[in-house]
Design a protein around this motif. Structure first.
Motif, short mmCIF file in Angstrom:
data_model
loop_
_atom_site.label_atom_id
_atom_site.label_comp_id
_atom_site.label_asym_id
_atom_site.label_seq_id
_atom_site.Cartn_x
_atom_site.Cartn_y
_atom_site.Cartn_z
N GLY A 92 0.80 -1.20 0.00
CA GLY A 92 0.00 0.00 0.00
C GLY A 92 0.84 1.25 0.00
O GLY A 92 2.07 1.20 -0.09
N ARG B 113 -4.37 6.44 -5.19
CA ARG B 113 -5.05 5.14 -5.22
C ARG B 113 -5.67 4.87 -6.59
O ARG B 113 -5.58 3.76 -7.13
CB ARG B 113 -6.12 5.07 -4.12
N ILE C 210 -3.18 3.52 -9.40
CA ILE C 210 -2.58 2.20 -9.37
C ILE C 210 -3.53 1.14 -9.94
O ILE C 210 -4.65 0.97 -9.46
CB ILE C 210 -2.20 1.81 -7.92
N THR D 289 -4.22 -2.29 -9.89
CA THR D 289 -3.86 -3.50 -9.14
C THR D 289 -4.12 -4.77 -9.94
O THR D 289 -3.40 -5.76 -9.78
CB THR D 289 -4.64 -3.56 -7.82
N GLU E 228 -9.30 -6.52 -1.95
CA GLU E 228 -8.89 -5.16 -2.24
C GLU E 228 -9.69 -4.21 -1.38
O GLU E 228 -10.91 -4.22 -1.40
CB GLU E 228 -9.12 -4.84 -3.72
N SER F 255 -9.80 -0.19 0.74
CA SER F 255 -9.34 1.18 0.65
C SER F 255 -8.95 1.73 2.01
O SER F 255 -8.56 2.87 2.14
CB SER F 255 -10.42 2.05 0.04
N TYR G 289 -9.16 1.37 -10.65
CA TYR G 289 -8.17 2.08 -11.47
C TYR G 289 -8.85 3.11 -12.36
O TYR G 289 -9.73 2.79 -13.16
CB TYR G 289 -7.42 1.05 -12.32
N LEU H 172 -3.52 -1.68 -1.25
CA LEU H 172 -3.70 -2.08 -2.64
C LEU H 172 -4.12 -3.53 -2.79
O LEU H 172 -5.08 -3.85 -3.47
CB LEU H 172 -2.41 -1.83 -3.42
#
Length: 611
Positions: free
Chosen positions: A368, A388, A391, A393, A412, A414, A430, A576
């Motif tokens: 993260g 955030r 990225i 993921t 996943e 936050s 994303y 992440l």
């Protein structure tokens, strides 16, 4: 009264941010390659360096004859939840054998073999063999241990009483001895808690979770008392811990499974301010299954069996930690010079077709982005959200970590609340366009670089460059640097030495926002020792205090939901995804599954090596 499931589930305060921490410290890279090179005529990939003749560890002299396993000492360990075998080997129906020396890979050199100061995997892994704790968790990857998974270690049993379970009494084993033959007693336990709080550079500072909530801790730390009134010796083999029953989360303080007990008779005459430089910090005396023999920095640590270990004489004659880079350790696994090591994906690709190596995976760390609230420009939640959104993921998990599972296999989240159900909260998929819009809204200057920490043990991870490129694409430019120890940066006197961190750490599982590490982790009053990023939100402080004082039910659930919503919105720690730790073990090494969780009680005395 006896410990109930409720008691066990409710207990644990993380030893420093290091619980995060530590955990953060595995897959490590060394500060130097192993010094000694293999023979020049070798045509295969070189093995990790071996000690020179002058440095060669003394070989055990005890006879190494096969012996049948005792009925109460199993030949193999069963997998714990979160563990799986990625690549197995054929069954080996051989009797348990005694003797032999296991060579285990270690990714970096410990600074000191001194528990009050050691905070990384380089220290913790040897500590697990040398020292003991009051109790440990049976399963890998558990931060809060779970329902009934606590196992006795130095403590044979424990009882809980008092308002809000504020009094804990531990009954110590009477057969435990230090490696110099002296008995382990309650005086050692009490001394350990006091000494940990006196060591200036150690992890257990007075503001840390180690002493959080103990009666008398404030007076002790302020110099008004010479002892901690909440930690007392009842008799030679009984220790009592007392907490303020009205404190914030009084029953969340079961941090004792993280604390390695140290011998009073060794350390009481040594000034804690200079203890880290004493000879005993490099020549430790513990009470674990193996005792210290020798340590050559950047080369190896040698341990030998302690025959009087209280759970029974270890099966192995000794253990040698071979220190080297990920590539060097992988070479050693291939040649058979190393029997166990934590590995990364390139090594897995090299080993996956070998029929003599087993590879385990265990759910471990998260990756993260952590923001330092001590730096004013890093407090804006729009920056956190933009990072955030920047990225991808799914791309990372598919292209970089395919053997560690698909994106759907990862939780996943936050916020820092990994195991919580965050339905209805923003998931931060994303979206680089949204990231750029947020940065534009806050008039972000893309020419200003963010001073970003990458831990040394993660410095070779390909994800770093990918994340740096993704952030740069939306206008967040990083100026990265590495450090060997979290404490060197997070806990120094200048909180503004870093802006952001590409972070690794451990999370949960927690039932709600009163989870043992969450309360001190986000409490502004505990910066920086627990709240190492100086996060501050008065409402969060209120929520945690209120939630910790009400029973499980609708009122606490409402408070915790608000906590989730605030941290999801502000994203002080943008988590992440989870990774798995990968361990390669030679098929001839039985029972052992190397791990990094200092909470877990691994019974190293049961490891055995097939001749």
């Amino acid at each position: 009264m006896k410990v109930s499931v409720r008691h066990i589930v409710s207990l644990i305060v993380a030893l420093l941010a290091f619980s995060l921490i530590i955990s953060a410290c595995n897959n490590a890279q060394p500060t130097a390659e192993v010094k000694v090179q293999p023979p020049a005529q070798a045509t295969t990939a070189p093995a990790p360096a071996q000690p020179t003749a002058a440095q060669q560890p003394a070989q055990p002299t005890a006879a190494q004859k096969p012996a049948a396993a005792a009925s109460d000492r199993p030949a193999e360990r069963t997998l714990a939840p979160g563990e799986k075998i990625l690549k197995d080997t054929a069954p080996r129906n051989v009797p348990v054998q005694e003797g032999g020396v296991v060579r285990r890979g270690l990714g970096s050199s410990p600074k000191k073999l001194f528990p009050p100061e050691g905070i990384g995997a380089a220290e913790f892994e040897p500590f697990e063999y040398i020292f003991s704790r009051l109790r440990g968790c049976r399963f890998y990857g558990r931060f809060d241990c779970g329902t009934s998974e606590w196992e006795p270690d130095l403590a044979a049993s424990w009882d809980v009483s008092g308002k809000n379970d504020s009094v804990w009494v531990f009954n110590l084993r009477k057969d435990a001895t230090w490696h110099d033959g002296k008995p382990v007693t309650a005086a050692d336990v009490v001394f350990t808690w006091e000494y940990y709080h006196k060591v200036p550079s150690g992890p257990a500072k007075c503001a840390a979770a180690l002493g959080y909530g103990l009666l008398g801790i404030k007076d002790f730390c302020d110099g008004k008392a010479t002892t901690i009134s909440g930690v007392t010796k009842v008799d030679d083999y009984t220790v009592k811990f007392q907490f303020d029953p009205e404190m914030l989360n009084p029953t969340q303080a079961s941090w004792w499974q993280n604390v390695y007990i140290i011998p009073k008779h060794i350390w009481e005459s040594i000034d804690p301010k200079t203890a880290a430089e004493s000879k005993f910090a490099q020549n430790p005396i513990g009470s674990g299954p193996f005792k210290f023999v020798k340590y050559l920095t950047d080369q190896y640590i040698e341990l030998e069996r302690y025959d009087k270990f209280y759970r029974g004489k270890p099966r192995l004659d000794g253990v040698i930690f071979v220190i080297g880079s990920a590539d060097a350790l992988c070479n050693g696994l291939e040649t058979g010079e190393i029997q166990a090591a934590r590995i990364q994906k390139p090594c897995y690709d090299r080993l996956k077709n070998r029929d003599d190596i087993r590879v385990y995976a265990a759910t471990s760390d998260y990756r993260g982005i952590v923001f330092n609230y001590a730096v004013e420009r890093m407090r804006d939640k729009r920056l956190h959200q933009a990072a955030r959104y920047a990225i991808d993921t799914e791309k990372i998990l598919k292209e970089i970590y395919p053997i560690w599972g698909k994106p759907k296999d990862f939780l996943e989240i936050s916020t820092f609340m990994a195991p919580l159900n965050l339905r209805g909260l923003e998931k931060y998929s994303y979206d680089p366009a949204k990231a750029k819009a947020l940065l534009k809204e806050m008039n972000w200057d893309s020419n200003v670089k963010i001073k970003t920490l990458i831990f040394q043990q993660a410095s070779g991870d390909p994800i770093n460059e990918v994340m740096i490129a993704m952030l740069k694409e939306v206008g967040i430019e990083l100026d990265t640097f590495t450090t060997t120890a979290l404490v060197e940066l997070y806990y120094n006197d200048n909180a503004k030495d870093w802006d952001m961190a590409l972070h690794t750490g451990s999370i949960g599982p927690y039932a709600d926002c009163t989870g043992s590490n969450l309360t001190p982790r986000w409490n502004s009053k505990l910066a920086p020792r627990n709240n190492y990023q100086y996060y501050s939100n008065p409402r969060v402080d209120q929520i945690l205090e209120q939630a910790g004082k009400v029973p499980v039910g609708p009122e606490r659930a409402t408070l915790c939901k608000e906590f989730d919503e605030i941290l999801t919105d502000e994203l002080p720690n943008a988590v992440l995804f989870y990774t798995n730790d990968l361990f390669a073990v030679n098929a001839k090494l039985h029972y052992g599954i190397p791990h990094k969780e200092q909470q877990q009680l691994e019974k190293y005395e049961l490891w055995w090596l097939e001749k």
